[in-house]
Design a protein around this motif. Structure first.
Motif, PDB file in Angstrom:
ATOM      1  N   GLY A  84      -8.811  11.196   0.091  1.00  0.00           N
ATOM      2  CA  GLY A  84      -8.255  10.000   0.727  1.00  0.00           C
ATOM      3  C   GLY A  84      -6.883   9.595   0.190  1.00  0.00           C
ATOM      4  O   GLY A  84      -6.678   9.511  -1.014  1.00  0.00           O
ATOM      5  N   ASN A  85      -5.942   9.365   1.102  1.00  0.00           N
ATOM      6  CA  ASN A  85      -4.627   8.846   0.725  1.00  0.00           C
ATOM      7  C   ASN A  85      -4.348   7.616   1.567  1.00  0.00           C
ATOM      8  O   ASN A  85      -4.593   7.639   2.769  1.00  0.00           O
ATOM      9  N   MET A  86      -3.840   6.577   0.924  1.00  0.00           N
ATOM     10  CA  MET A  86      -3.530   5.380   1.702  1.00  0.00           C
ATOM     11  C   MET A  86      -2.032   5.210   1.849  1.00  0.00           C
ATOM     12  O   MET A  86      -1.285   5.247   0.879  1.00  0.00           O
ATOM     13  N   ILE A  87      -1.623   5.025   3.097  1.00  0.00           N
ATOM     14  CA  ILE A  87      -0.203   4.858   3.416  1.00  0.00           C
ATOM     15  C   ILE A  87      -0.011   3.486   4.035  1.00  0.00           C
ATOM     16  O   ILE A  87      -0.786   3.075   4.908  1.00  0.00           O
ATOM     17  N   VAL A  88       1.012   2.773   3.584  1.00  0.00           N
ATOM     18  CA  VAL A  88       1.384   1.510   4.224  1.00  0.00           C
ATOM     19  C   VAL A  88       2.822   1.697   4.689  1.00  0.00           C
ATOM     20  O   VAL A  88       3.738   1.765   3.883  1.00  0.00           O
ATOM     21  N   ASP A  89       2.987   1.845   6.003  1.00  0.00           N
ATOM     22  CA  ASP A  89       4.313   2.130   6.561  1.00  0.00           C
ATOM     23  C   ASP A  89       4.860   0.851   7.197  1.00  0.00           C
ATOM     24  O   ASP A  89       4.368   0.413   8.233  1.00  0.00           O
ATOM     25  N   ARG A 133      -5.553   7.518  -6.730  1.00  0.00           N
ATOM     26  CA  ARG A 133      -4.225   8.050  -6.388  1.00  0.00           C
ATOM     27  C   ARG A 133      -3.188   6.975  -6.100  1.00  0.00           C
ATOM     28  O   ARG A 133      -1.995   7.249  -6.051  1.00  0.00           O
ATOM     29  N   GLY A 134      -3.667   5.760  -5.810  1.00  0.00           N
ATOM     30  CA  GLY A 134      -2.720   4.684  -5.529  1.00  0.00           C
ATOM     31  C   GLY A 134      -2.387   4.564  -4.052  1.00  0.00           C
ATOM     32  O   GLY A 134      -2.801   5.377  -3.223  1.00  0.00           O
ATOM     33  N   ILE A 135      -1.620   3.514  -3.748  1.00  0.00           N
ATOM     34  CA  ILE A 135      -1.197   3.240  -2.373  1.00  0.00           C
ATOM     35  C   ILE A 135       0.275   3.614  -2.283  1.00  0.00           C
ATOM     36  O   ILE A 135       1.053   3.304  -3.184  1.00  0.00           O
ATOM     37  N   VAL A 136       0.657   4.287  -1.205  1.00  0.00           N
ATOM     38  CA  VAL A 136       2.061   4.679  -1.052  1.00  0.00           C
ATOM     39  C   VAL A 136       2.713   3.848   0.048  1.00  0.00           C
ATOM     40  O   VAL A 136       2.198   3.768   1.167  1.00  0.00           O
ATOM     41  N   LEU A 137       3.831   3.214  -0.283  1.00  0.00           N
ATOM     42  CA  LEU A 137       4.575   2.419   0.701  1.00  0.00           C
ATOM     43  C   LEU A 137       5.701   3.259   1.292  1.00  0.00           C
ATOM     44  O   LEU A 137       6.408   3.950   0.562  1.00  0.00           O
ATOM     45  N   THR A 138       5.854   3.197   2.619  1.00  0.00           N
ATOM     46  CA  THR A 138       6.957   3.906   3.266  1.00  0.00           C
ATOM     47  C   THR A 138       7.580   2.965   4.293  1.00  0.00           C
ATOM     48  O   THR A 138       7.082   1.862   4.518  1.00  0.00           O
ATOM     49  N   THR A 163      -4.661  -6.135  -4.866  1.00  0.00           N
ATOM     50  CA  THR A 163      -5.719  -5.145  -4.580  1.00  0.00           C
ATOM     51  C   THR A 163      -6.258  -4.502  -5.848  1.00  0.00           C
ATOM     52  O   THR A 163      -7.304  -3.870  -5.831  1.00  0.00           O
ATOM     53  N   GLY A 164      -5.506  -4.631  -6.940  1.00  0.00           N
ATOM     54  CA  GLY A 164      -5.916  -3.976  -8.175  1.00  0.00           C
ATOM     55  C   GLY A 164      -5.673  -2.471  -8.133  1.00  0.00           C
ATOM     56  O   GLY A 164      -6.195  -1.716  -8.956  1.00  0.00           O
ATOM     57  N   ILE A 165      -4.892  -2.011  -7.153  1.00  0.00           N
ATOM     58  CA  ILE A 165      -4.620  -0.567  -7.047  1.00  0.00           C
ATOM     59  C   ILE A 165      -3.133  -0.316  -7.256  1.00  0.00           C
ATOM     60  O   ILE A 165      -2.297  -1.010  -6.680  1.00  0.00           O
ATOM     61  N   ASN A 166      -2.836   0.675  -8.083  1.00  0.00           N
ATOM     62  CA  ASN A 166      -1.443   1.009  -8.346  1.00  0.00           C
ATOM     63  C   ASN A 166      -0.714   1.317  -7.027  1.00  0.00           C
ATOM     64  O   ASN A 166      -1.204   2.088  -6.219  1.00  0.00           O
ATOM     65  N   THR A 167       0.443   0.698  -6.819  1.00  0.00           N
ATOM     66  CA  THR A 167       1.183   0.870  -5.563  1.00  0.00           C
ATOM     67  C   THR A 167       2.579   1.377  -5.865  1.00  0.00           C
ATOM     68  O   THR A 167       3.249   0.849  -6.747  1.00  0.00           O
ATOM     69  N   MET A 168       3.000   2.420  -5.155  1.00  0.00           N
ATOM     70  CA  MET A 168       4.371   2.901  -5.383  1.00  0.00           C
ATOM     71  C   MET A 168       5.078   3.112  -4.055  1.00  0.00           C
ATOM     72  O   MET A 168       4.437   3.284  -3.023  1.00  0.00           O
ATOM     73  N   THR A 169       6.392   3.125  -4.096  1.00  0.00           N
ATOM     74  CA  THR A 169       7.180   3.331  -2.881  1.00  0.00           C
ATOM     75  C   THR A 169       7.658   4.776  -2.851  1.00  0.00           C
ATOM     76  O   THR A 169       8.106   5.298  -3.867  1.00  0.00           O
TER      77      THR A 169
END
Length: 331
Positions: free
Chosen positions: A149-154, A278-283, A300-306
């Protein structure tokens, strides 16, 4: 994708990016068209048209033919697409290109067909539609074909697409029509209400880029802006601080965070465990808003990176999508 005439298009509400095989991103322009109502003709497209927003005489309108990631003006979208396709292919565009184009994950079949139809009308030989979060994940360098699972926030101009992706497909997703444009609108409203000043879209965009933030910063940044006084109607200058802009954006940012939260709630447990690891990835261009990572991580308590170059990843992923999926299906 053998021919050199294969291109990927990120058809965004705010800007259009075109990726050409072997060349990378060959074009990035605002999705704006200046249109003369009297003669029924297109006057300018792209950057040239963007500079006209809010500065045109009555008969010329600067329009964005896409609203919230969806075609709102079909004829003009088609003209705009045709212009960008020709511009990005240059002289050797005598063969019709195969085009991969992306749409927000929440579009209806009708909206999806409209994009496909407009792309064919604009001169495509073959059209493949890909959903934005998948293109964003590929462009951000994530291997979407693994059972993981990978989470993407675009966060684009008109829509924010949130998705959990595994095995080349979207497992859970949500598309909300709140994104970069709403940040600008919130700034315009705030400045009018708190400073009695009318400002335009371009000024709001400049404020967002220079001192916009979603998270409380240790030091205040300031910026002088010019606009029109609500009461006297005369030009006036005020100084804004980054803390004020944070306050202006609180509601909009919260809605995006809420949507991320609700997608996490619907995610199957195994995939949710992958995401928290794996964290949340922002795009997307909206991901460039300062402090967004911190706010999402905190809530969310989840590491988030761009992602690197977040504004270009969807176009990159769109360009690479066909090859990746062909390899995946051959396995």
């Amino acid at each position: 994708m053998a021919a050199a005439t294969d291109i990927g298009i990120d058809l965004g509400t705010a800007s259009i990016l075109v990726y050409a095989k072997g060349k990378g991103i060959v074009l990035k322009e605002p999705s704006v068209v200046a249109y003369d109502k009297d003669s029924d003709k297109v006057k300018a497209i792209g950057e040239e048209a963007r500079q006209m927003i809010g500065r045109t005489p009555g008969n010329i309108m600067a329009i964005r033919p896409l609203r919230q990631g969806v075609i709102s003006d079909y004829v003009i979208t088609e003209k705009m697409l045709r212009y960008f396709i020709q511009k990005s292919m240059g002289r050797r565009g005598f063969r019709k290109p195969r085009i991969v184009i992306c749409v927000p994950s929440g579009v209806t079949d009708v909206e999806r067909r409209a994009v496909e139809e407009a792309t064919y009308q604009a001169g495509a030989r073959e059209v493949t539609i890909v959903e934005e979060p998948i293109a964003a994940a590929i462009g951000a360098g994530i291997d979407i074909t693994k059972p993981c699972g990978n989470m993407i926030v675009d966060i684009g101009g008109g829509t924010t697409d949130i998705a959990v992706i595994s095995l080349g497909g979207i497992v859970v997703s949500s598309s909300i029509r709140i994104a970069g444009d709403n940040f600008n609108e919130a700034i315009i409203r705030y400045v009018r209400k708190n400073h009695g000043l009318f400002i335009g879209e371009q000024t709001a965009e400049a404020v967002k880029i220079k001192i916009g933030t979603a998270y409380q910063q240790p030091e205040l940044m300031t910026m002088d802006i010019k606009g029109r006084n609500v009461v006297t109607g005369l030009p006036k200058t005020v100084t804004l601080t980054s803390e004020e802009i944070r306050e202006a954006l609180v509601d909009t940012v919260s809605q995006i965070v809420e949507a991320v939260h609700s997608v996490l709630e619907k995610t199957p447990p195994e995939l949710a465990a992958d995401v928290s690891e794996r964290g949340i990835v922002l795009t997307g261009g909206g991901a460039l808003l300062d402090g967004l990572e911190e706010v999402i991580s905190e809530r969310t308590g989840i590491n988030t990176m761009t992602a690197e170059n977040p504004a270009s990843v969807v176009a990159l992923g769109t360009g690479e999508y066909v090859e990746i999926m062909a390899d995946f299906e051959r396995r």
